[in-house]
Design an enzyme around this catalytic site. Sequence first.
Site, short mmCIF file in Angstrom:
data_model
loop_
_atom_site.label_atom_id
_atom_site.label_comp_id
_atom_site.label_asym_id
_atom_site.label_seq_id
_atom_site.Cartn_x
_atom_site.Cartn_y
_atom_site.Cartn_z
CD GLU A 126 1.62 4.25 -3.31
OE1 GLU A 126 2.58 4.87 -4.31
OE2 GLU A 126 2.00 3.96 -2.15
N GLY A 256 8.41 4.19 4.35
CA GLY A 256 8.90 5.53 5.71
C GLY A 256 7.30 4.64 6.04
CD GLU A 259 -0.65 6.23 0.50
OE1 GLU A 259 -0.72 6.87 -1.40
OE2 GLU A 259 0.43 6.55 0.72
CG HIS A 292 2.85 12.59 3.13
ND1 HIS A 292 3.22 13.68 2.63
CD2 HIS A 292 2.98 10.82 2.63
CE1 HIS A 292 3.55 12.53 1.69
NE2 HIS A 292 3.57 11.79 1.32
CD GLU A 293 2.13 8.03 4.54
OE1 GLU A 293 0.90 7.68 4.14
OE2 GLU A 293 3.48 8.51 4.58
CD GLU A 315 3.06 9.97 -2.19
OE1 GLU A 315 3.23 10.85 -1.19
OE2 GLU A 315 2.77 8.75 -2.37
#
Length: 851
Positions: A126, A256, A259, A292-293, A315
């Site tokens: 990504e 960070g 996903e 989050h992921e 996001e």
Amino acid sequence: MKDAAPQAIHLSEYTPPAYLVEDVALDFRLDPKATRVRSRIRFRPNPAHPAPGDLWLDGEGLRLVSAAIDAVPVALEPEAGGVTIPKELLARDGFEWTAEVEIAPEANTALEGLYMSNGMYCTQCEAEGFRKITYYPDRPDVMAPFRVRIESDMPVLMSNGNPVGAGWTEWADPHPKPSYLFALVAGDLVAHRDRFTTRAGRDVALNIWVRPGDEGRCGFAMEALKRSMRWDEEVYGREYDLDIFNVVAVDDFNMGAMENKGLNIFNSKFVLAAPETATDADFERIEAIIAHEYFHNWTGNRITCRDWFQLSLKEGLTVFRDQQFSGDMRSHAVRRIEDVLTLRARQFREDDGPLAHPVRPASYVEINNFYTATVYEKGAELIRMLHLLVGEAGYRAALDLYFERHDGQACTIEDWLRVFEDATGRDLAQFKRWYEQAGTPRLGVTEDWDGASYRLTLRQRTPPTPGQPEKAPVPIPVAVGLLGRDGRELQATTVLEVSQAEQSFAFEGLGERPIPSILRGFSAPVIVERDSTAEERAFLLAHDTDPFNRFEAGRALAREVLARMITDGAAPGPDYLDALARMLRDDGLDPAFRALALGLPSDDTMAQSLHDAGAVPDPGAIHAARERLMQAMAARLAPVLGELYEDMALPGPFSPSAKAAGCRALRLAALRLMARVDDGARADRLFAAADNMTEQLGALSALIEIGAGDAAVADFYRQWGHDRLVLDKWFMLQITRAAPGRAVAAAQALTEHPDFDWTNPNRFRAVIGALPANAAGFHDPSGAGYRLVADWLLRLDPLNPQTAARMSAAFDTWRRYDPERQTLIRAELERIRATEGLSRDMGEMVGRMLE
């Protein structure tokens, strides 16, 4: 001669892909210098495309070995950025493309595509990294199932989906996905293993893969993963859909975490944690990022974005989901305050400068430059407002419809808003402006009391931003409560919807003139403009029943005191200090809340506040005023600080729980102030005795701030010089906490340290990224801070343009300073822009800041 300027890509020019992909088979033969990738891709014409013609396949840095269509070899000449396959070679009802390319992972310093990190192969695709692996229509609206085979002498080989057969050399992902979600990892890794049973009874194998020696620091991340999986089932009704979920920790990573379907790749700093090496803030971030992921499995993977303009669709929504999760796991009140502080520090600053852009931008040159606080954090605030406007039941109905209607699709913001309209019957045409307009709305508030009726008049305006001089009104949910003089709630929280440029709201039957509590819970990402007194703010700090506005009242008092100290040289008055003392002694308040309330606005926040008031901020004067105020706080609050320091000491073994972390936060906030009156005596003792990184690092920070940290800094390195993640903290702290006059010299000296590996993004950020965080040091009148940062950005840009470009945002507020500093910063930006061979990433960022 320079190349022609890169051309912008515009949302208005979107066209669907001419060809869709039915399935993908990839065969990797890994080699550091010459990896071979064989691809077999089944294409079919897209019925949604008006006239499929030639087929364009993206590709960068590839050596094309061979290519064939339907098993017939073809001779193609690659162009810049890809290859064109003439339509004459393509069968009307579909065809099979096969190709073999060669790439060099060892030479890939940009960390996009397939690269190597400490002998491990890993990927980051990504936004547009897959084109550096093989030729493909590398766009998010082309989705297909992937099957992958890997040849290597590495002991662990992984890709997306489930392993096929007895070994792990072949992987199949049955869920169609865009190429940006492709992942591959191969290396000498060990796993921390666990299992999870879904609500439907699926048994899922969970693995966190790390370098040998790190497996003992995976337990917290694994528990966070299992909590995330259960929470998503209970709150959103979403279950995991594969038989295995792998997480890999990588040292060299630009972001960070990522996903990728079934194979999340993480920056190791957001996986590895133990009490001795990770702070409470690290534990909290790991929990949030793991969640989050994982949440992206549905909001990002199963439903993705049609094009990169829709990035906030995945996001912003997923940030909101991880904020909800963290609030449930910890404290909603404290988490909300922390989220808003981050929003204001990063996104409000972005909205107020040359890098301002809408949540859904209309154009871009390099999409990597739009992974921003606006897309993520402001995008999450838009979801929060929708949640507030339609209510919990309406929100859940809309999300259920979203998953039902769009599973397996690449969607747009319009698709997202339409499910809310269909589920709730609400017209969101005006709300869509939040996605289309840049800038932070200002909400002016005036009030009137006639003895019987109280009237609030709210006026909204949004300042001009680049390319958008005029703004239309947006719907703003304003949560308001009204308090009596004795602290009673005369009006419980009610949400006022402000959709016009000016609206008034009347409240009857109150019995007395109320004190308003406006924008409770920070119900919208706006700036409230209202005249109020220090007495009123002190009252709200003492009595407001809304935790956010109680904090906000104290923060407003601090800003006012600091502003007077900076502009008039005034001494801090007793009102603020007495209000702090009362707040600190209130044992009914969460220690984490009290720790936050004891903090002061940052130097950058004060610079922006002064700029908004029409003054020219002086970074040195701001820093000096903050130091004087902290000295006054230490002196006035000494008795209560000493009590809190002792009372917040926790017996027994370390716990990363929210309650324990809050106690440590308040204890260290007290220590930071007490170091100014006891010459660091308590900090010295805590540094020597601490059994956890939170307290050891907090003590070291306090010592550095008062100029008494040299011995502790040396001791810390001797103790932790072997640990790469702890060493990042050591590098950063010496710069961020240094006295302004020493900050640039400290950064320069650390760039010459043998452990400064500037090609590692974490280490680069820990040193070069730390200097702008020391605002007074970075803005030294000599311009030395600007030169140092610019020199290193230019050095990094040819190797890793993504990281270099993102860090160039340190210069984005340059126009708010005095003419001398503006001249110095402009000269550095012009020097960067004039550099031969500047990356597209950096060129766009610097161009926007200058123009």
